[in-house]
Design an enzyme around this catalytic site. Structure first.
Site, PDB file in Angstrom:
ATOM      1  N   GLU A 151      32.946  45.763  73.812  1.00 45.58           N
ATOM      2  CA  GLU A 151      33.008  46.886  74.759  1.00 45.58           C
ATOM      3  C   GLU A 151      34.107  46.600  75.778  1.00 45.58           C
ATOM      4  O   GLU A 151      34.215  45.489  76.307  1.00 45.58           O
ATOM      5  CB  GLU A 151      31.670  47.059  75.474  1.00 45.58           C
ATOM      6  CG  GLU A 151      30.536  47.578  74.601  1.00 45.58           C
ATOM      7  CD  GLU A 151      30.483  49.098  74.528  1.00 45.58           C
ATOM      8  OE1 GLU A 151      31.357  49.764  75.141  1.00 45.58           O
ATOM      9  OE2 GLU A 151      29.558  49.623  73.868  1.00 45.58           O
TER      10      GLU A 151
ATOM     11  N   HIS B  83      34.663  52.625  67.157  1.00 46.19           N
ATOM     12  CA  HIS B  83      33.365  53.268  66.967  1.00 46.19           C
ATOM     13  C   HIS B  83      33.548  54.641  66.320  1.00 46.19           C
ATOM     14  O   HIS B  83      32.745  55.081  65.494  1.00 46.19           O
ATOM     15  CB  HIS B  83      32.663  53.394  68.325  1.00 46.19           C
ATOM     16  CG  HIS B  83      31.177  53.481  68.218  1.00 46.19           C
ATOM     17  ND1 HIS B  83      30.351  53.646  69.302  1.00 46.19           N
ATOM     18  CD2 HIS B  83      30.342  53.436  67.152  1.00 46.19           C
ATOM     19  CE1 HIS B  83      29.099  53.686  68.908  1.00 46.19           C
ATOM     20  NE2 HIS B  83      29.061  53.567  67.605  1.00 46.19           N
TER      21      HIS B  83
END
Length: 259
Positions: free
Chosen positions: A111, A154
């Site tokens: 992330e 993602h």
């Protein structure tokens, strides 16, 4: 005399063995390791957090979502390891890549603190973040032998739900360092001219090419919003200047030129 000493020594060894062995006690010999093995980790999935440093850290460490690593957007970015690489982090969700589902079980999630789209504009990644992402990717790839085509966003593995890390993520810059897949730009320009002259391939060709490169194709229908989402995800990764989900000549030429 010698035999007596030998008998005593044997008896002592037996007594020692009896005293250390306990039924049911687990005693594993790890001194021999099999040659035929490799890492369980096959993929790296990149995300943006859509919020700031403190909130990102709190969400990823305390809520029902997690990642292996978090990279902040400080002037000198910090890298937090929140989940051991040998354990599953909950970052990928419902996703698929090259037909593989349950991506959490074989991937490392990274992330990056970035707000994504705000007011119609995407927040750029800082130079310092890009350098740190490259350093972290290089380390993970070296230790787990990750293939370039398995370093994904993602949005690549979940195009119906996600758009992160977004069109401003520096995919090309990282690929030039050997950290990800890129296409042959010369061949792409040739293919584009070919498509402009002879017309675009049909939807079945495009679907087959997207599947060849790893993307999951919608299982119902040959077009519509779901297919548009897949094309937009591909464009965000490889042609970020325009990612409207429309399969134009440039997009399909890039797709054909992608190894």
């Amino acid at each position: 005399m010698h035999l007596k000493h030998l008998a005593s020594a044997v008896a002592l060894l037996l007594l020692t063995a009896c005293s250390t062995y306990r039924p049911g006690e687990l005693n594993i010999d790890r001194s021999i390791q099999a040659k035929s093995q490799n890492s369980r980790v096959e993929f790296i999935v990149l995300h943006y957090t859509a919020t700031g440093n403190e909130a990102s850290l709190k969400i990823l460490s305390e809520q029902n979502v997690s990642s292996h690593y978090l990279i902040t957007n400080h002037p000198e970015p910090l890298v937090y390891q929140l989940v051991d690489e040998n354990r599953r982090a909950w970052h990928a969700g419902d996703s698929e890549w090259f037909g593989r589902t349950d991506m959490n079980s074989g991937s490392i999630g990274i992330e990056i603190v970035n707000h994504g789209p705000e007011g119609g504009n995407w927040e750029p990644y800082t130079k310092a973040q890009t350098i740190m992402v490259g350093a972290l990717l290089r380390d993970i790839v070296r230790r787990h032998q990750i293939k370039p085509f398995n370093i994904v966003g993602h949005s690549d593995i979940a195009p119906q739900r996600k758009v992160d890390p977004g069109p401003l993520f520096p995919w090309k810059q990282l690929a030039e360092q050997g950290l990800g897949r890129w296409f042959d730009e010369t061949r792409a320009r040739e293919y584009e001219q070919e498509f402009l002259r002879s017309g675009l391939p049909d939807m079945s060709w495009m679907q087959a090419q997207l599947q060849r490169t790893g993307y999951a194709i919608p299982r119902i229908g040959l077009s519509g919003k779901a297919m548009k989402n897949v094309i937009a995800a591909f464009q965000m990764h490889y042609r970020p200047s325009r990612h409207d989900g429309i399969p134009d000549a440039e997009t399909l030429a890039i797709l054909k030129a992608l190894p």
